[in-house]
Design an enzyme around this catalytic site. Structure first.
Site, PDB file in Angstrom:
ATOM      1  N   ARG A  31      -1.044   2.363   9.197  1.00 35.27           N
ATOM      2  CA  ARG A  31      -1.266   2.896   7.851  1.00 35.27           C
ATOM      3  C   ARG A  31      -0.320   4.049   7.597  1.00 35.27           C
ATOM      4  O   ARG A  31       0.043   4.763   8.526  1.00 35.27           O
ATOM      5  CB  ARG A  31      -2.681   3.480   7.733  1.00 35.27           C
ATOM      6  N   LYS A  36      -9.842   5.889  -0.495  1.00 38.64           N
ATOM      7  CA  LYS A  36     -10.328   5.752  -1.866  1.00 38.64           C
ATOM      8  C   LYS A  36     -11.663   6.464  -2.066  1.00 38.64           C
ATOM      9  O   LYS A  36     -11.945   6.961  -3.154  1.00 38.64           O
ATOM     10  CB  LYS A  36     -10.455   4.274  -2.236  1.00 38.64           C
ATOM     11  N   GLU A  73      -8.817  -4.270  -2.813  1.00 35.38           N
ATOM     12  CA  GLU A  73     -10.190  -4.340  -3.319  1.00 35.38           C
ATOM     13  C   GLU A  73     -10.219  -3.523  -4.610  1.00 35.38           C
ATOM     14  O   GLU A  73      -9.797  -2.364  -4.607  1.00 35.38           O
ATOM     15  CB  GLU A  73     -11.153  -3.742  -2.286  1.00 35.38           C
TER      16      GLU A  73
HETATM   17  P1  ATP Z   1      -8.778   2.899   1.428  1.00 38.35           P
HETATM   18  O1  ATP Z   1      -9.085   3.294   2.816  1.00 38.35           O
HETATM   19  O2  ATP Z   1      -7.806   3.791   0.751  1.00 38.35           O
HETATM   20  O3  ATP Z   1      -9.988   2.650   0.618  1.00 38.35           O
HETATM   21  P2  ATP Z   1      -8.467   0.098   1.802  1.00 38.35           P
HETATM   22  O4  ATP Z   1      -7.737  -0.437   2.975  1.00 38.35           O
HETATM   23  O5  ATP Z   1      -9.937  -0.028   1.815  1.00 38.35           O
HETATM   24  O6  ATP Z   1      -7.945   1.553   1.555  1.00 38.35           O
HETATM   25  P3  ATP Z   1      -7.724  -2.025   0.107  1.00 38.35           P
HETATM   26  O7  ATP Z   1      -7.782  -2.122  -1.362  1.00 38.35           O
HETATM   27  O8  ATP Z   1      -8.617  -2.880   0.900  1.00 38.35           O
HETATM   28  O9  ATP Z   1      -7.953  -0.520   0.456  1.00 38.35           O
HETATM   29  O10 ATP Z   1      -6.220  -2.177   0.611  1.00 38.35           O
HETATM   30  C1  ATP Z   1      -5.386  -3.236   0.237  1.00 38.35           C
HETATM   31  C2  ATP Z   1      -4.293  -3.346   1.264  1.00 38.35           C
HETATM   32  O11 ATP Z   1      -3.561  -2.122   1.359  1.00 38.35           O
HETATM   33  C3  ATP Z   1      -4.830  -3.634   2.644  1.00 38.35           C
HETATM   34  O12 ATP Z   1      -4.075  -4.687   3.201  1.00 38.35           O
HETATM   35  C4  ATP Z   1      -4.652  -2.357   3.384  1.00 38.35           C
HETATM   36  O13 ATP Z   1      -4.431  -2.592   4.736  1.00 38.35           O
HETATM   37  C5  ATP Z   1      -3.448  -1.730   2.694  1.00 38.35           C
HETATM   38  N1  ATP Z   1      -3.499  -0.274   2.805  1.00 38.35           N
HETATM   39  C6  ATP Z   1      -4.489   0.539   2.392  1.00 38.35           C
HETATM   40  N2  ATP Z   1      -4.224   1.816   2.703  1.00 38.35           N
HETATM   41  C7  ATP Z   1      -3.022   1.822   3.327  1.00 38.35           C
HETATM   42  C8  ATP Z   1      -2.188   2.835   3.889  1.00 38.35           C
HETATM   43  N3  ATP Z   1      -2.550   4.128   3.877  1.00 38.35           N
HETATM   44  N4  ATP Z   1      -1.019   2.466   4.456  1.00 38.35           N
HETATM   45  C9  ATP Z   1      -0.636   1.176   4.449  1.00 38.35           C
HETATM   46  N5  ATP Z   1      -1.367   0.175   3.938  1.00 38.35           N
HETATM   47  C10 ATP Z   1      -2.549   0.476   3.377  1.00 38.35           C
HETATM   48 MG    MG Z   2     -10.535  -2.315   2.160  1.00 38.33          MG
END
Ligand code: ATP
Ligand code: MG
Length: 560
Positions: free
Chosen positions: A274, A284, A48
């Protein structure tokens, strides 16, 4: 000796190295290929664009691009841009740059959820026509209140039994922009009694009269993530939709949507844990606050766990890929120690970083028997084990600087470095003997008077002398002033939380020092060096005189 971002991503191991460990996802993919469930492997990384990528995302990037590459498949870089309120083109640009820098290639498969807004809308109409979706005119608050809890079922909306015609009329008018934000939403008609709250008539569309960074003002309604994601996966022919464990409870909804609509493709959603890293935050939302509240200099501050921060700090793509390979992919949530990341960084830089001499706490040395004003050039390798890195010109002269703590007036037992009357070798230079330490009235050593051994030049040593110690130095006439910044973790708590993270910020997470660097390194285009006997340092991309400590030489990492 300069290297571009492109060279860098190719350096080190191949991202598609076949020695990848066989984790449960890779095992599943092999099985699917063997059983002809799929003919090829197509994955996607779906960020995102509401912030910068962090090391946790790198795990997902390496997994998605890695498993596809291992089988000659393809990976989409798909921006999940369904929430224009929080998203921004600058994040899209930063994310794209980071994925490329990590060494992965999406070819012509750069897509956006917004590319599919028309199709998503058509599928919503289909759901309405088949009685699987309805327009709810309750407020968001009422919807939340009637959703129930983990232990109590929800209750039906009074609008749940609207006719198909009424729903079609309202939804097309929502799309036409006739209603204000919050007046209506489109909900899936599943089951308000479901033990899984995600299936209690989730919202599929909401009215948001805001401009979108790509579609402008074309859409007054935007689809929700859970609805959008599975359909995009299906439209792109994703064979394995890999996501993190928190989406496990959303999988029934992922499957429900794809079962209701007329697509002929239904990828399996497979969850993995994760990545968590000690002494940092990864969400984020919290990273945003670190930037917004000026606890760091920006998203690419070298203390940030972002890809951009790690890059500025001097970490290579190869080190990040190796880290992701080593942590592996499982279903167990765990927090990885910082030492693991530092080990991978150090291992990579030990092999690839040219050596340079920098003195960070200078003590002047005068060689009393060296011809006054003379300078000579000694040719030395940039790296002791990597001749392909070439050679450098080391400038030697009668006025030098050594590190203050490489001299001791009263040496402790087994002292190998310099002391009055003692011998030491200057790395890539000559052997010197200290004759006298000149001191200020308060006793501080101000200058060392030494003699060099003429026939002891490094590479042509005929002196027969065997000093026990080798120290680094720079020639005063040509040394270049630099600033070095050494970093400690941002937090004092190994597991900072959303609740306490601003209270456990380390006060001295950056230590700034002035130093002197040998001219060959100062003038070279190389981005990273091992400052001999000190640590690995990277030149700041915007300031040639500034060096960030990437990692220390040894695992001495003990947070205070
Ligand atoms: P955040 O919690 O940091 O905002 P998010 O999951 O909302 O992370 P996205 O931009 O939606 O952020 O993530 C894109 C991809 O990266 C998703 O498939 C998510 O599952 C993966 N991802 C995000 N954080 C992690 C992590 N700490 N370890 C492994 N994969 C991750
Ligand atoms: Mg997300």
């Amino acid at each position: 000796m300069s290297s571009t971002v492109e060279d860098e991503s190719k350096r080190g191991r191949d991202p598609a190295d076949s020695s990848e460990p066989r984790d449960f996802i890779r095992a599943r993919i092999v099985e699917d290929l063997e059983q002809n469930t799929v003919a090829t492997v197509v994955t996607r990384f779906p960020p995102e664009p509401n912030g910068y990528l962090h090391i946790g995302h790198a795990k997902s990037i390496c997994l998605n691009f890695g498993v596809a590459a291992e089988h000659g498949g393809q990976t989409y870089l798909r921006f999940d841009d369904t929430n224009p309120v929080k998203e921004d083109q600058s994040f899209v640009d930063a994310i794209t740059a980071d994925v490329a820098w990590l060494g992965f290639d999406w070819g012509d498969r750069l897509t956006h959820a917004s590319d599919y807004f028309d199709q998503l809308y058509e599928f919503a109409l289909e759901l309405i026509r088949t009685g699987k979706a309805y327009v709810d005119s309750q407020s968001m608050e009422q919807i939340r209140e009637t959703r129930g809890t983990l232990t109590e079922p929800g209750s039906d909306s009074p609008y749940r039994d609207r006719t198909v015609e009424e729903n079609l009329d309202l939804f097309t008018r929502m799309r036409a922009g006739e209603f204000e934000d919050g007046a209506h939403v489109l909900r899936a008609k599943i089951d308000m009694q479901s033990p899984n709250v995600n299936l209690r008539d989730p919202v599929l569309y909401r009215i948001r009269k805001v401009s979108h960074q790509r579609t402008g003002d074309r859409w007054p309604i935007y689809p929700m993530y859970d609805y959008t994601h599975c359909i995009c996966d299906a439209l792109e022919g994703i064979t394995h939709s890999l996501c993190t464990l928190e989406f496990e409870d959303h999988r029934p909804l992922y499957d429900w949507v794809l079962d209701q609509i007329s697509t002929n493709w239904h990828p399996p959603q497979i969850e993995f844990s994760r990545l968590g890293l000690e002494y940092t935050v990864m969400s984020k939302r919290l990273l945003h606050r670190l930037v917004a509240e000026a606890h760091v200099a920006g998203w690419d501050d070298p203390r940030m766990p972002t890809i951009a921060g790690l890059r500025r700090r001097g970490v290579t793509p190869a080190a990040i890929r190796e880290f992701c390979r080593r942590i592996g992919v499982t279903k167990q949530n765990n927090t990885v120690e910082m030492q693991m990341l530092e080990f991978c960084i150090r291992q990579d830089l030990d092999r690839t970083a040219p050596r340079a001499m920098a003195v960070l706490d200078p003590l002047p040395v005068t060689l009393t028997n060296y011809p006054e004003g003379q300078l000579e050039t000694i040719v030395a390798p940039w790296h002791p084990q990597q001749p392909e890195l070439g050679e450098k010109d080391v400038v030697f002269g009668g006025e030098l600087f050594i590190e203050r703590d490489d001299f001791a007036l009263e040496p402790p037992p087994k002292w190998k470095r310099l002391t009055v009357g003692g011998l030491v070798r200057l790395r890539n230079g000559y052997i010197i003997r200290c004759v006298e330490a000149e001191r200020s009235p308060d006793g501080e050593v101000q200058n060392l008077r030494c003699e060099y051994v003429e026939n002891s030049r490094s590479g042509a040593d005929e002196s027969g002398l065997k000093p026990k110690g080798v120290i680094h130095w720079v020639a005063a006439a040509r040394a270049v002033a630099i600033e070095v910044r050494d970093y400690e973790p941002l937090f004092t708590d190994p597991a900072p939380t959303a609740g306490n993270f601003t209270e456990v910020l380390r006060e001295d997470s950056v230590r700034v020092r002035r130093g002197l660097l040998e001219p060959a390194a100062a003038e070279s285009g190389e981005p990273r060096f091992q400052f001999e006997r000190i640590g690995y340092y990277a030149r700041d991309p915007d300031d040639r005189g500034l060096f960030h400590r990437t990692v220390s030489l040894r695992d001495s990492w003990k947070p205070k």
